[in-house]
Motif scaffolding. Structure first.
Motif, PDB file in Angstrom:
ATOM      1  N   UNK A   1       0.817  -1.196   0.102  1.00 21.96           N
ATOM      2  CA  UNK A   1      -0.126   0.080  -0.098  1.00 21.96           C
ATOM      3  C   UNK A   1       0.848   1.373  -0.045  1.00 21.96           C
ATOM      4  N   UNK A   2       0.345   2.349  -0.374  1.00 24.25           N
ATOM      5  CA  UNK A   2       0.899   3.831  -0.300  1.00 24.25           C
ATOM      6  C   UNK A   2       0.857   3.804   1.300  1.00 24.25           C
ATOM      7  N   UNK A   3       2.249   4.567   1.783  1.00 21.70           N
ATOM      8  CA  UNK A   3       2.590   4.547   3.283  1.00 21.70           C
ATOM      9  C   UNK A   3       1.396   5.512   3.872  1.00 21.70           C
ATOM     10  N   UNK A   4       0.665   6.322   3.108  1.00 21.20           N
ATOM     11  CA  UNK A   4      -0.279   7.137   3.494  1.00 21.20           C
ATOM     12  C   UNK A   4      -1.850   6.525   3.652  1.00 21.20           C
ATOM     13  N   UNK A   5      -1.799   5.320   3.141  1.00 24.91           N
ATOM     14  CA  UNK A   5      -3.202   4.587   3.109  1.00 24.91           C
ATOM     15  C   UNK A   5      -3.416   3.674   4.373  1.00 24.91           C
ATOM     16  N   UNK A   6      -3.681   4.387   5.317  1.00 21.93           N
ATOM     17  CA  UNK A   6      -3.815   4.070   6.967  1.00 21.93           C
ATOM     18  C   UNK A   6      -4.825   2.928   6.933  1.00 21.93           C
ATOM     19  N   UNK A   7      -5.819   3.055   6.113  1.00 17.24           N
ATOM     20  CA  UNK A   7      -7.155   1.888   6.118  1.00 17.24           C
ATOM     21  C   UNK A   7      -6.582   0.836   5.715  1.00 17.24           C
ATOM     22  N   UNK A   8      -5.845   0.837   4.448  1.00 17.09           N
ATOM     23  CA  UNK A   8      -5.484  -0.310   3.985  1.00 17.09           C
ATOM     24  C   UNK A   8      -4.446  -1.139   4.764  1.00 17.09           C
ATOM     25  N   UNK A   9      -3.614  -0.372   5.321  1.00 18.39           N
ATOM     26  CA  UNK A   9      -2.403  -0.678   6.201  1.00 18.39           C
ATOM     27  C   UNK A   9      -2.994  -1.597   7.490  1.00 18.39           C
ATOM     28  N   UNK A  10      -4.273  -0.985   7.963  1.00 15.45           N
ATOM     29  CA  UNK A  10      -4.726  -1.490   9.240  1.00 15.45           C
ATOM     30  C   UNK A  10      -5.658  -2.804   8.729  1.00 15.45           C
ATOM     31  N   UNK A  11      -6.131  -2.784   7.585  1.00 16.10           N
ATOM     32  CA  UNK A  11      -6.873  -3.980   7.085  1.00 16.10           C
ATOM     33  C   UNK A  11      -5.961  -5.121   7.052  1.00 16.10           C
ATOM     34  N   UNK A  12      -4.709  -4.912   6.283  1.00 18.38           N
ATOM     35  CA  UNK A  12      -3.687  -5.858   5.934  1.00 18.38           C
ATOM     36  C   UNK A  12      -3.133  -6.472   7.407  1.00 18.38           C
ATOM     37  N   UNK A  13      -2.878  -5.469   8.543  1.00 28.74           N
ATOM     38  CA  UNK A  13      -2.330  -5.846   9.700  1.00 28.74           C
ATOM     39  C   UNK A  13      -3.528  -6.951  10.556  1.00 28.74           C
ATOM     40  N   UNK A  14      -4.771  -6.817   9.983  1.00 29.31           N
ATOM     41  CA  UNK A  14      -5.722  -7.628  10.600  1.00 29.31           C
ATOM     42  C   UNK A  14      -5.672  -9.032  10.165  1.00 29.31           C
ATOM     43  N   UNK A  15      -5.138  -9.046   8.700  1.00 29.87           N
ATOM     44  CA  UNK A  15      -4.947 -10.243   8.484  1.00 29.87           C
ATOM     45  C   UNK A  15      -3.668 -10.891   8.758  1.00 29.87           C
ATOM     46  N   UNK A  16      -2.823 -10.355   9.285  1.00 31.80           N
ATOM     47  CA  UNK A  16      -1.522 -10.932   9.997  1.00 31.80           C
ATOM     48  C   UNK A  16      -0.230 -10.314   8.918  1.00 31.80           C
ATOM     49  N   UNK A  17      -0.294  -9.248   8.019  1.00 36.39           N
ATOM     50  CA  UNK A  17       0.826  -8.709   7.495  1.00 36.39           C
ATOM     51  C   UNK A  17       1.450  -7.939   8.571  1.00 36.39           C
ATOM     52  N   UNK A  18       2.996  -7.905   8.222  1.00 33.23           N
ATOM     53  CA  UNK A  18       3.774  -7.145   9.044  1.00 33.23           C
ATOM     54  C   UNK A  18       4.536  -6.085   8.152  1.00 33.23           C
ATOM     55  N   UNK A  19       4.629  -5.058   8.722  1.00 38.08           N
ATOM     56  CA  UNK A  19       5.496  -3.883   8.297  1.00 38.08           C
ATOM     57  C   UNK A  19       6.821  -4.192   7.999  1.00 38.08           C
ATOM     58  N   UNK A  20       7.374  -3.985   6.799  1.00 35.22           N
ATOM     59  CA  UNK A  20       8.819  -4.441   6.503  1.00 35.22           C
ATOM     60  C   UNK A  20       9.419  -3.118   6.629  1.00 35.22           C
ATOM     61  N   UNK A  21       9.067  -1.949   5.961  1.00 35.40           N
ATOM     62  CA  UNK A  21       9.773  -0.809   5.529  1.00 35.40           C
ATOM     63  C   UNK A  21       9.111  -0.099   4.568  1.00 35.40           C
TER      64      UNK A  21
END
Ligand SMILES: CC(C)(COP(=O)(O)OP(=O)(O)OC[C@H]1O[C@@H](n2cnc3c(N)ncnc32)[C@H](O)[C@@H]1OP(=O)(O)O)[C@@H](O)C(=O)NCCC(=O)NCCS
Length: 166
Positions: free
Chosen positions: A119-139
């Motif tokens: 996701x774009x770094x500014x797409x906070x809703x998408x990031x939250x969605x993917x974290x709920x699935x279990x994705x981790x922030x790499x960088x």
């Protein structure tokens, strides 16, 4: 092909889906993150055998688009996912279910050990969605993507290992 999730059903997209998918991709809340889309661009992408495209359905209605692709080199083998939901169905948990359902498919059925999403770094809703699935922030990937106006934006690389998936 059909893949059934808890809330959504994913079915292989065909050229017949192009008008509805274009409607979704060009709606303001999706175009903000997906950039410009035309019928010609989408039809060309649907013909690319390296990417697997699905319409997301709820109760028989087409409410989104999701796809996965793979890096086939054995040393770096992994899959990647992209998703867009229609304006009216966002923020109801459907994106989380669709991404989780496709991530299960590419790990359990296709056999990938790692899945990425960017996701774009500014797409906070998408990031939250993917974290709920279990994705981790790499960088943060600096100046990763280009907007239609030519300016660059940062992307966030996120990944998920197969054994981190519910
Ligand atoms: C990103 C997208 C796939 C997420 O799917 P969704 O069904 O809307 O997401 P969900 O409802 O499953 O989860 C969204 C979460 O983000 C939260 N959220 C909503 N807006 C937010 C914001 N501006 N900032 C941070 N979190 C936000 C919600 O509260 C929810 O978290 P919670 O369950 O802990 O309350 C979907 O909104 C979408 O397609 N958006 C437009 C296109 C897009 O951004 N595609 C992704 C490109 S990488």
């Amino acid at each position: 092909m059909e893949i059934v999730g808890d809330l959504v059903r994913l079915r292989t997209a065909t050229v017949d889906d192009v008008p509805r998918v274009i409607e979704i991709l060009t709606s303001p809340s999706v175009a903000e993150w997906w950039g410009d889309y035309t019928v010609e661009k989408l039809e060309k992408e649907l013909k690319d055998p390296k990417t697997h495209h699905f319409v997301i359905e709820v109760d028989g209605r087409s409410i989104g688009f999701i796809q996965w692709w793979e890096e086939p080199e054995p040393e770096f083998r992994h899959a990647g996912i992209d998703i867009a939901l229609a304006d009216s169905v966002q923020d109801k948990g459907l994106g989380t279910d669709a991404v989780r359902t496709l991530a299960r498919h590419v790990t359990r059925e296709v056999g990938h050990h790692r899945v990425t999403i960017d996701p774009a770094a500014a797409n906070t809703r998408a990031i939250r969605c993917y974290e709920k699935v279990g994705f981790k922030r790499v960088g943060v990937m600096r100046s990763y993507g280009r907007r239609p106006d030519g300016s660059w934006y940062d992307g966030l690389l996120m990944d998920l290992l197969a054994d981190e998936l519910e």
